[in-house]
Design a protein around this motif. Structure first.
Motif, PDB file in Angstrom:
ATOM      1  N   ASP A 288      58.127  -5.893  83.132  1.00  0.00           N
ATOM      2  CA  ASP A 288      57.275  -6.270  84.136  1.00  0.00           C
ATOM      3  C   ASP A 288      56.109  -5.804  83.397  1.00  0.00           C
ATOM      4  O   ASP A 288      55.127  -4.221  82.699  1.00  0.00           O
ATOM      5  CB  ASP A 288      57.086  -4.955  85.105  1.00  0.00           C
ATOM      6  CG  ASP A 288      55.968  -4.746  86.328  1.00  0.00           C
ATOM      7  OD1 ASP A 288      55.165  -5.601  85.645  1.00  0.00           O
ATOM      8  OD2 ASP A 288      55.879  -4.484  87.368  1.00  0.00           O
ATOM      9  N   ARG A 290      52.550  -6.203  83.625  1.00  0.00           N
ATOM     10  CA  ARG A 290      52.011  -5.907  84.796  1.00  0.00           C
ATOM     11  C   ARG A 290      51.059  -4.125  84.484  1.00  0.00           C
ATOM     12  O   ARG A 290      50.521  -3.035  84.739  1.00  0.00           O
ATOM     13  CB  ARG A 290      51.553  -5.320  86.104  1.00  0.00           C
ATOM     14  CG  ARG A 290      51.544  -6.908  86.467  1.00  0.00           C
ATOM     15  CD  ARG A 290      52.199  -7.120  88.144  1.00  0.00           C
ATOM     16  NE  ARG A 290      53.098  -6.756  88.050  1.00  0.00           N
ATOM     17  CZ  ARG A 290      53.904  -6.148  89.400  1.00  0.00           C
ATOM     18  NH1 ARG A 290      52.896  -6.736  90.920  1.00  0.00           N
ATOM     19  NH2 ARG A 290      54.812  -5.973  89.758  1.00  0.00           N
ATOM     20  N   GLN A 415      58.777   1.529  83.315  1.00  0.00           N
ATOM     21  CA  GLN A 415      57.898   0.990  84.443  1.00  0.00           C
ATOM     22  C   GLN A 415      57.774   1.620  85.832  1.00  0.00           C
ATOM     23  O   GLN A 415      57.104   1.438  86.384  1.00  0.00           O
ATOM     24  CB  GLN A 415      58.589  -0.172  84.593  1.00  0.00           C
ATOM     25  CG  GLN A 415      59.089  -1.003  83.866  1.00  0.00           C
ATOM     26  CD  GLN A 415      59.537  -2.646  84.263  1.00  0.00           C
ATOM     27  OE1 GLN A 415      59.777  -3.578  83.395  1.00  0.00           O
ATOM     28  NE2 GLN A 415      60.432  -2.482  85.618  1.00  0.00           N
ATOM     29  N   HIS A 419      54.001   2.246  87.578  1.00  0.00           N
ATOM     30  CA  HIS A 419      53.123   2.094  88.993  1.00  0.00           C
ATOM     31  C   HIS A 419      53.313   3.488  89.637  1.00  0.00           C
ATOM     32  O   HIS A 419      52.415   3.338  90.651  1.00  0.00           O
ATOM     33  CB  HIS A 419      54.761   1.166  89.494  1.00  0.00           C
ATOM     34  CG  HIS A 419      54.918   0.255  89.349  1.00  0.00           C
ATOM     35  ND1 HIS A 419      54.277  -0.894  89.391  1.00  0.00           N
ATOM     36  CD2 HIS A 419      56.247  -0.837  88.430  1.00  0.00           C
ATOM     37  CE1 HIS A 419      54.160  -1.872  88.692  1.00  0.00           C
ATOM     38  NE2 HIS A 419      55.614  -2.058  88.654  1.00  0.00           N
ATOM     39  N   ARG A 427      46.596  -7.322  88.123  1.00  0.00           N
ATOM     40  CA  ARG A 427      47.513  -8.189  87.956  1.00  0.00           C
ATOM     41  C   ARG A 427      48.101  -8.357  89.158  1.00  0.00           C
ATOM     42  O   ARG A 427      49.027  -7.174  88.828  1.00  0.00           O
ATOM     43  CB  ARG A 427      48.117  -9.439  86.612  1.00  0.00           C
ATOM     44  CG  ARG A 427      47.021 -10.042  85.600  1.00  0.00           C
ATOM     45  CD  ARG A 427      47.824 -10.239  84.503  1.00  0.00           C
ATOM     46  NE  ARG A 427      48.639  -8.963  84.093  1.00  0.00           N
ATOM     47  CZ  ARG A 427      49.572  -9.639  83.102  1.00  0.00           C
ATOM     48  NH1 ARG A 427      49.577 -11.173  82.738  1.00  0.00           N
ATOM     49  NH2 ARG A 427      50.364  -9.088  82.692  1.00  0.00           N
ATOM     50  N   TRP A 429      50.123 -10.777  89.664  1.00  0.00           N
ATOM     51  CA  TRP A 429      51.919 -11.966  89.086  1.00  0.00           C
ATOM     52  C   TRP A 429      51.785 -12.377  87.106  1.00  0.00           C
ATOM     53  O   TRP A 429      50.582 -12.179  86.788  1.00  0.00           O
ATOM     54  CB  TRP A 429      51.309 -13.702  89.325  1.00  0.00           C
ATOM     55  CG  TRP A 429      51.432 -13.636  91.441  1.00  0.00           C
ATOM     56  CD1 TRP A 429      50.939 -13.484  91.921  1.00  0.00           C
ATOM     57  CD2 TRP A 429      53.113 -13.681  91.790  1.00  0.00           C
ATOM     58  NE1 TRP A 429      51.520 -12.971  93.580  1.00  0.00           N
ATOM     59  CE2 TRP A 429      52.615 -13.143  92.902  1.00  0.00           C
ATOM     60  CE3 TRP A 429      54.212 -13.413  91.705  1.00  0.00           C
ATOM     61  CZ2 TRP A 429      53.523 -13.244  94.282  1.00  0.00           C
ATOM     62  CZ3 TRP A 429      55.431 -13.389  92.657  1.00  0.00           C
ATOM     63  CH2 TRP A 429      55.086 -12.770  94.238  1.00  0.00           C
ATOM     64  N   ALA A 430      52.318 -11.775  86.826  1.00  0.00           N
ATOM     65  CA  ALA A 430      52.558 -11.629  85.354  1.00  0.00           C
ATOM     66  C   ALA A 430      53.584 -12.111  85.176  1.00  0.00           C
ATOM     67  O   ALA A 430      54.502 -11.656  85.216  1.00  0.00           O
ATOM     68  CB  ALA A 430      52.566  -9.776  84.938  1.00  0.00           C
ATOM     69  N   ASN A 484      57.135 -10.870  87.401  1.00  0.00           N
ATOM     70  CA  ASN A 484      56.605  -8.910  87.948  1.00  0.00           C
ATOM     71  C   ASN A 484      58.294  -8.150  87.437  1.00  0.00           C
ATOM     72  O   ASN A 484      58.069  -7.166  88.477  1.00  0.00           O
ATOM     73  CB  ASN A 484      56.339  -8.987  89.560  1.00  0.00           C
ATOM     74  CG  ASN A 484      55.229  -9.576  89.580  1.00  0.00           C
ATOM     75  OD1 ASN A 484      54.049  -9.783  88.124  1.00  0.00           O
ATOM     76  ND2 ASN A 484      54.657  -9.919  90.710  1.00  0.00           N
ATOM     77  N   LEU A 546      60.105 -11.560  96.141  1.00  0.00           N
ATOM     78  CA  LEU A 546      59.137 -11.186  94.840  1.00  0.00           C
ATOM     79  C   LEU A 546      57.850 -11.740  95.834  1.00  0.00           C
ATOM     80  O   LEU A 546      57.070 -11.184  96.036  1.00  0.00           O
ATOM     81  CB  LEU A 546      58.931 -11.995  93.811  1.00  0.00           C
ATOM     82  CG  LEU A 546      59.483 -10.652  92.992  1.00  0.00           C
ATOM     83  CD1 LEU A 546      60.287 -11.263  91.124  1.00  0.00           C
ATOM     84  CD2 LEU A 546      58.652 -10.041  92.455  1.00  0.00           C
TER      85      LEU A 546
END
Length: 595
Positions: A288, A290, A415, A419, A427, A429-430, A484, A546
């Motif tokens: 991910d 982001r 990850q 989060h 972002r 969307w990555a 993501n 998603l």
């Protein structure tokens, strides 16, 4: 026609007109002589007003209950006093009923559609009710729009939709097949397709040039949130294109789809990183991007420390010592650290060492708060601080084990902490391409090489000789699209020369006899002018999950299976009649409880 409009389409433009609506009674309210019914269909909600002056309609309305199916003839009028119900698109108007017909009554439903405390078990047992909920209706419509936009894009780019068989020969593709016994051919079986891989390659040999299919695939494997025994794949294959060409086509497809369906603007060019870099920096081949945290390599500086938990893996060719620095992470409580420790154990880690950085200039237990500091010499501690970029108030989590365990544990921890603690780049969307995958991975127990993607993936140009001399160093023309932290699509350039395919089979320890038995039709086809070709497959379920912001792909599949591969609504799988089994020459062996 039974109805003239959908409930959700009635608006100010229809004021003064008489319309006929059909739908379900979402809610009925009696307000001192005037009855209100919220009538619902797939397009939305309309408020129906039933006045006692319309005696026949009023009498019927008194008997209406939730989920009754109704037909209502009504006149559209502006809501009184100019009030607007902002909760529904039809909130500027209401419908004064002149006729009501109960098309079908309903039992009291097992749950209210706006109940957000439902267990998944209850929802799946009554899926036909669950699918009436607005959120599920939107998910299904989103899935339809995604499929339509992708079909339109592929059609515009010269792709032809071709259906491939559901009843195939069983071939090894990395997961267990679902087998279908043949009644006509005693003792023989079909297999449901894990993918249309071989057939789409044969379509390239046949000269179709650009193929696609949105199709069901089946894998009898252990399940989790992003897996189902049957799933939907957006499958495509092309001829006379290289890796970059194929990636550019499907990248633009995803870019246009998200723009059309959800007005999302993805970057003009998706980043690309090699597999080796992804594993080194993020511990995953589907990171991910982001999340701003990264993994730092420490194996070389841990080889001579007294802490055997670190020095052991550091001196093992198959081991790794690495760390993740969390800015301002010193505020993480001991309870949270224990929870993260339990989390990494899911991925095979034995524990989770850490250092809280109180004063980065003091390389001792006062400046670096941790029980492991006393076992690590100053040179190694200084290297840890410098490489991770540690600052006062940070925490550093460590992984030390086999490379596989460290990558999986720290990759997942990176990850989760990212989060949990907001270490994200902002972002929504990555997207990312992961490229240059190894051709093979080695089984730790048997030492045998297995195909990382599948055995029909082409080696990188110039790597063909490594198939015989050093399979572990051989890279492939494979590529995965990550969004993501989810792998949403994967593919490769295929092997189109019979001799190269034969060498790959040898590297996989597949004998000529076995290769001929299982893949003889493909090997033969490659000798009849097979063009260079390659393709990719997207998981439609994952992609829509998603986009919907759903927690599980079960929320975007109309009738999914549970994590135990069961359908709670139809109670499948189930026993079958003894006569059916006899026709198939099958006898079910009673399993002993001890087994």
């Amino acid at each position: 026609m039974m109805r003239t409009h959908y409930c959700g389409h009635v608006n100010r433009e229809l004021i003064g007109q008489t319309v006929t609506l059909c739908g379900w009674a979402h809610r009925r309210r009696d307000h001192g002589g005037v009855i209100f019914i919220d009538l619902r269909d797939r397009e939305g909600m309309a408020q129906i007003v039933i006045d006692p002056d319309t005696q026949a309609a009023f009498t019927i309305a008194e008997s209406v209950r939730n989920e009754f199916v109704l037909k209502v003839v009504c006149k559209v009028r502006a809501r009184p006093d100019g009030t607007v119900n902002k909760n529904i698109p039809t909130g500027e108007v209401e419908m004064l009923a002149s006729e009501i017909e109960i098309l079908n009554p309903s039992l009291t439903p097992p749950f209210m559609l706006d109940d957000d405390t439902l267990t998944e078990t209850v929802r799946l047992e009554h899926r036909y009710i669950d699918l009436r909920r607005p959120a599920m209706q939107e998910n299904m419509k989103l899935r339809y729009r995604v499929s339509k936009v992708i079909r339109d894009y592929l059609d515009e780019n010269g792709f032809i939709e071709v259906e491939t068989p559901m009843l195939n020969r069983s071939t090894p593709e990395g997961a267990r097949d679902y087998l279908v016994p043949s009644r006509v051919h005693h003792g023989e079986f079909f297999a449901l397709p894990q993918s249309p891989q071989l057939f789409k390659q044969l379509l390239m040999v046949a000269g179709f040039d650009r193929y696609f299919q949105i199709t069901k695939c089946f894998r009898d494997e252990d399940l989790r949130a992003d897996r189902q025994p049957e799933f939907t794949q957006i499958d495509l294959e092309t001829s006379f294109l290289e890796e970059d060409d194929i990636m550019n086509i499907v990248e633009e497809m995803i870019r246009q789809m998200l723009k059309t369906v959800q007005q999302v603007d993805l970057p003009a060019k998706f980043p690309r990183i090699p597999y080796a870099e992804a594993m080194s920096r993020y511990g995953s081949d589907k990171p991910d991007m982001r999340v701003t945290l990264e993994i730092t390599e420490l194996s070389d500086v841990m080889k001579d420390v007294d802490f055997k938990v670190f020095s052991g893996p550091a001196n093992n060719d198959n081991g790794r010592v690495a760390a993740v620095r969390v800015p301002n992470g010193a505020e993480i409580s001991r309870k949270e650290i224990d929870a993260y420790t339990d989390f990494v154990k899911i991925y095979g880690a034995k524990g989770l060492a850490y250092i809280k950085v109180n004063d980065v200039t003091q390389l001792n237990e006062e400046g670096l708060q941790s029980p492991i500091v006393k076992n690590i010499h100053a040179t190694a501690l200084r290297a840890i601080m410098e490489r991770t970029g540690a600052q006062n108030g940070d925490i550093i989590f460590f992984g030390a084990d086999t490379t596989k365990v460290v990558n999986e544990a720290l990759g997942a921890l990176r990850q989760k902490v990212g989060h949990d603690k907001g270490h994200l780049d902002g972002r929504a969307w990555a997207p990312l391409w992961v490229v240059d995958f190894p051709m093979f991975e080695q089984d730790e127990d048997s030492g045998r090489w297995n195909a990382l993607h599948h055995p029909f993936t082409s080696p990188k140009d110039g790597h063909e000789a490594l198939l015989e001399t050093d399979p572990g160093a051989c890279l492939s023309k494979a590529y995965d699209m990550v969004l993501n932290g989810w792998e949403v699509g994967g593919g490769s350039v295929r092997i189109h020369k019979q001799d190269v395919q034969a060498n790959v089979f040898k590297a996989l320890n597949i004998s000529d006899e076995e290769a001929q038995e299982k893949f003889g039709f493909l090997l033969e086809a490659l000798q009849y002018g097979a063009p260079p070709h390659g393709g990719l497959a997207f998981g439609l379920d994952r992609l829509v999950t998603l986009m919907a912001g759903a927690e599980s792909i079960r929320d975007v599949i109309a009738f999914p299976k549970t994590q135990k591969a069961q359908c709670l609504m139809t109670h499948a799988p189930s026993a079958v009649d003894e006569k059916q089994l006899r026709e198939l020459h099958i006898r079910v062996r009673q399993q002993n409880k001890a087994e």
